[in-house]
Design an enzyme around this catalytic site. Structure first.
Site, PDB file in Angstrom:
ATOM      1  N   GLN A  75      -2.886 -12.093   7.827  1.00  0.00           N
ATOM      2  CA  GLN A  75      -3.065 -11.804   6.398  1.00  0.00           C
ATOM      3  C   GLN A  75      -2.359 -12.859   5.551  1.00  0.00           C
ATOM      4  O   GLN A  75      -2.925 -13.372   4.567  1.00  0.00           O
ATOM      5  CB  GLN A  75      -2.491 -10.410   6.112  1.00  0.00           C
ATOM      6  CG  GLN A  75      -2.301 -10.111   4.647  1.00  0.00           C
ATOM      7  CD  GLN A  75      -1.885  -8.670   4.426  1.00  0.00           C
ATOM      8  OE1 GLN A  75      -2.695  -7.764   4.571  1.00  0.00           O
ATOM      9  NE2 GLN A  75      -0.632  -8.448   4.073  1.00  0.00           N
ATOM     10  N   GLY A  98      11.059  -2.946   5.363  1.00  0.00           N
ATOM     11  CA  GLY A  98      10.280  -4.189   5.386  1.00  0.00           C
ATOM     12  C   GLY A  98       9.790  -4.532   3.984  1.00  0.00           C
ATOM     13  O   GLY A  98       9.957  -5.654   3.497  1.00  0.00           O
ATOM     14  N   HIS A  99       9.210  -3.531   3.312  1.00  0.00           N
ATOM     15  CA  HIS A  99       8.747  -3.743   1.931  1.00  0.00           C
ATOM     16  C   HIS A  99       9.923  -4.093   1.022  1.00  0.00           C
ATOM     17  O   HIS A  99       9.843  -4.990   0.188  1.00  0.00           O
ATOM     18  CB  HIS A  99       8.096  -2.471   1.366  1.00  0.00           C
ATOM     19  CG  HIS A  99       6.875  -1.999   2.112  1.00  0.00           C
ATOM     20  ND1 HIS A  99       6.855  -0.846   2.852  1.00  0.00           N
ATOM     21  CD2 HIS A  99       5.622  -2.521   2.211  1.00  0.00           C
ATOM     22  CE1 HIS A  99       5.654  -0.660   3.362  1.00  0.00           C
ATOM     23  NE2 HIS A  99       4.883  -1.661   3.004  1.00  0.00           N
ATOM     24  N   MET A 130       0.840  -1.202   0.000  1.00  0.00           N
ATOM     25  CA  MET A 130       0.000   0.000   0.000  1.00  0.00           C
ATOM     26  C   MET A 130       0.877   1.256   0.000  1.00  0.00           C
ATOM     27  O   MET A 130       0.390   2.357   0.271  1.00  0.00           O
ATOM     28  CB  MET A 130      -0.933  -0.001   1.207  1.00  0.00           C
ATOM     29  CG  MET A 130      -1.913  -1.175   1.166  1.00  0.00           C
ATOM     30  SD  MET A 130      -3.413  -0.906   2.095  1.00  0.00           S
ATOM     31  CE  MET A 130      -2.784  -0.649   3.728  1.00  0.00           C
ATOM     32  N   ASP A 169       2.383  -9.245   9.150  1.00  0.00           N
ATOM     33  CA  ASP A 169       0.921  -9.358   9.029  1.00  0.00           C
ATOM     34  C   ASP A 169       0.585 -10.846   8.931  1.00  0.00           C
ATOM     35  O   ASP A 169       0.179 -11.345   7.874  1.00  0.00           O
ATOM     36  CB  ASP A 169       0.463  -8.587   7.795  1.00  0.00           C
ATOM     37  CG  ASP A 169       0.856  -7.120   7.887  1.00  0.00           C
ATOM     38  OD1 ASP A 169       0.132  -6.367   8.531  1.00  0.00           O
ATOM     39  OD2 ASP A 169       1.919  -6.747   7.353  1.00  0.00           O
TER      40      ASP A 169
HETATM   41  P1  AMP Z   1       1.487  -2.866   3.496  1.00  0.00           P
HETATM   42  O1  AMP Z   1       2.038  -1.829   2.564  1.00  0.00           O
HETATM   43  O2  AMP Z   1       1.512  -2.462   4.927  1.00  0.00           O
HETATM   44  O3  AMP Z   1       0.168  -3.419   3.028  1.00  0.00           O
HETATM   45  O4  AMP Z   1       2.509  -4.091   3.418  1.00  0.00           O
HETATM   46  C1  AMP Z   1       2.842  -4.671   2.188  1.00  0.00           C
HETATM   47  C2  AMP Z   1       3.614  -5.932   2.458  1.00  0.00           C
HETATM   48  O5  AMP Z   1       4.787  -5.627   3.199  1.00  0.00           O
HETATM   49  C3  AMP Z   1       2.824  -6.960   3.290  1.00  0.00           C
HETATM   50  O6  AMP Z   1       3.097  -8.260   2.815  1.00  0.00           O
HETATM   51  C4  AMP Z   1       3.407  -6.766   4.669  1.00  0.00           C
HETATM   52  O7  AMP Z   1       3.313  -7.917   5.488  1.00  0.00           O
HETATM   53  C5  AMP Z   1       4.847  -6.462   4.330  1.00  0.00           C
HETATM   54  N1  AMP Z   1       5.498  -5.786   5.451  1.00  0.00           N
HETATM   55  C6  AMP Z   1       5.048  -4.692   6.112  1.00  0.00           C
HETATM   56  N2  AMP Z   1       5.867  -4.402   7.137  1.00  0.00           N
HETATM   57  C7  AMP Z   1       6.856  -5.335   7.120  1.00  0.00           C
HETATM   58  C8  AMP Z   1       8.000  -5.581   7.924  1.00  0.00           C
HETATM   59  N3  AMP Z   1       8.300  -4.799   8.972  1.00  0.00           N
HETATM   60  N4  AMP Z   1       8.786  -6.627   7.613  1.00  0.00           N
HETATM   61  C9  AMP Z   1       8.481  -7.425   6.559  1.00  0.00           C
HETATM   62  N5  AMP Z   1       7.426  -7.244   5.762  1.00  0.00           N
HETATM   63  C10 AMP Z   1       6.611  -6.220   6.037  1.00  0.00           C
END
Ligand code: AMP
Length: 280
Positions: free
Chosen positions: A153, A36-37, A30, A150
């Site tokens: 999810q 992390g991303h 998003m 997540d």
């Molecule tokens: P989001 O943009 O928050 O929807 O996250 C997109 C993807 O990045 C999802 O698969 C999340 O689980 C992953 N994600 C978010 N934060 C982290 C993190 N700290 N470490 C690893 N993956 C992450």
């Protein structure tokens, strides 16, 4: 990096990859990207010929009173980060093209969507499963990468893929943390300076659970008590849930046996943060 906003153009790009027998790895996000991303992008790049990242703030996974309208955005910063990580295509659909007038089809993973975040965010995982299946249908990736931060999810998506015979392989990746242990999250940007300091107690709570696990403690109440204790030391924080669950079913365990998942959601002011640790 090719920037694609139209669904048809994305389908065309993917079709060409398939014709050239190039595997595609997808990282759905998003936006407001952090390490992390980017860790997901690096794993995707190492396992596929081509990597696609998507940025879409998916309205169907937000509740009415949630943060859809204030969700942080940084399109230019995100583009630079993805380009420097070697992403081949960035898919940026808009809500109108994803859910046009008269849209009425949704995917529901019934049982796994109910507990934990499903309790306080009814409809959330329905929105997640729906948008992820749409992205899989548009991009037809060989593999898709999701963070274990997540956790629910990730489990919901794995189940959807299994139940609906989707060809994409779903790959769970480790949680990336700040130096003090706080799991990276786009929503950390909502935290004030003092809330940011308090937020480290989520990690401390999970660390306490790991300590009990090392001592072979089998009573889940001991773990939950110790985790709640760590959170309640910080004034003004309200735990939404703090649990010890089976990592596959997400149901509470009555005796702690490996593998087991410690998982929590906590409100710090207006911000809701989640984290978990798998103990095996
Ligand atoms: P989001 O943009 O928050 O929807 O996250 C997109 C993807 O990045 C999802 O698969 C999340 O689980 C992953 N994600 C978010 N934060 C982290 C993190 N700290 N470490 C690893 N993956 C992450």
């Amino acid at each position: 990096m090719k920037i694609i906003t139209s669904i048809n153009e994305m389908k065309e790009w993917s079709r060409k990859c398939a014709l050239n027998i190039k595997s595609v790895g997808l990282v759905p996000t998003m936006g407001y990207l952090h390490e992390g991303h980017l860790s997901l992008v690096r794993i995707a790049r190492s396992e596929n010929d081509l990597t696609v990242a998507s940025i879409f703030v998916n309205p169907t996974q937000f509740g009415e009173k949630e943060d859809l309208n204030v969700y942080p955005r940084d399109p230019e910063g995100d583009r630079v980060k993805l380009e420097s990580c070697g992403v081949d295509a960035l898919f940026l659909p808009d809500a109108e093209s994803m859910y046009g007038a008269g849209y009425e089809t949704f995917v529901e993973v019934q049982q796994l969507s109910l507990p934990l975040c499903g309790q306080s965010r009814p409809g959330h995982f329905r929105g997640v499963a729906t948008v992820v299946l749409k992205l899989f249908n548009i991009i037809e990736p060989a593999r898709a990468y999701f963070g274990s931060k997540d956790y629910q999810q990730l489990q919901v998506i794995k189940k959807m893929v299994r139940d609906l015979n989707v060809r994409t392989e779903v790959i769970g990746c480790p949680t990336i943390r700040e130096a003090d242990g706080l799991a990276m999250s786009s929503r950390n940007s909502y935290l004030s300076r003092s809330e940011r300091k308090q937020a480290v107690c989520l990690y401390e709570a999970l660390w306490k659970a790991q300590q009990l696990f090392i001592t072979n403690e089998t009573d889940p109440n001991e773990y939950v008590g110790a985790m709640k204790d760590a959170i309640s030391r910080e004034p003004g924080l309200s735990p939404e849930y703090v649990r010890l669950v089976d990592p596959d079913t997400l149901k509470d365990v009555s005796v702690v046996q490996a593998p087991v998942l410690a998982i929590l959601a906590v409100r710090i002011g207006q911000t809701r943060l989640i984290d978990n640790v798998l103990m095996s």
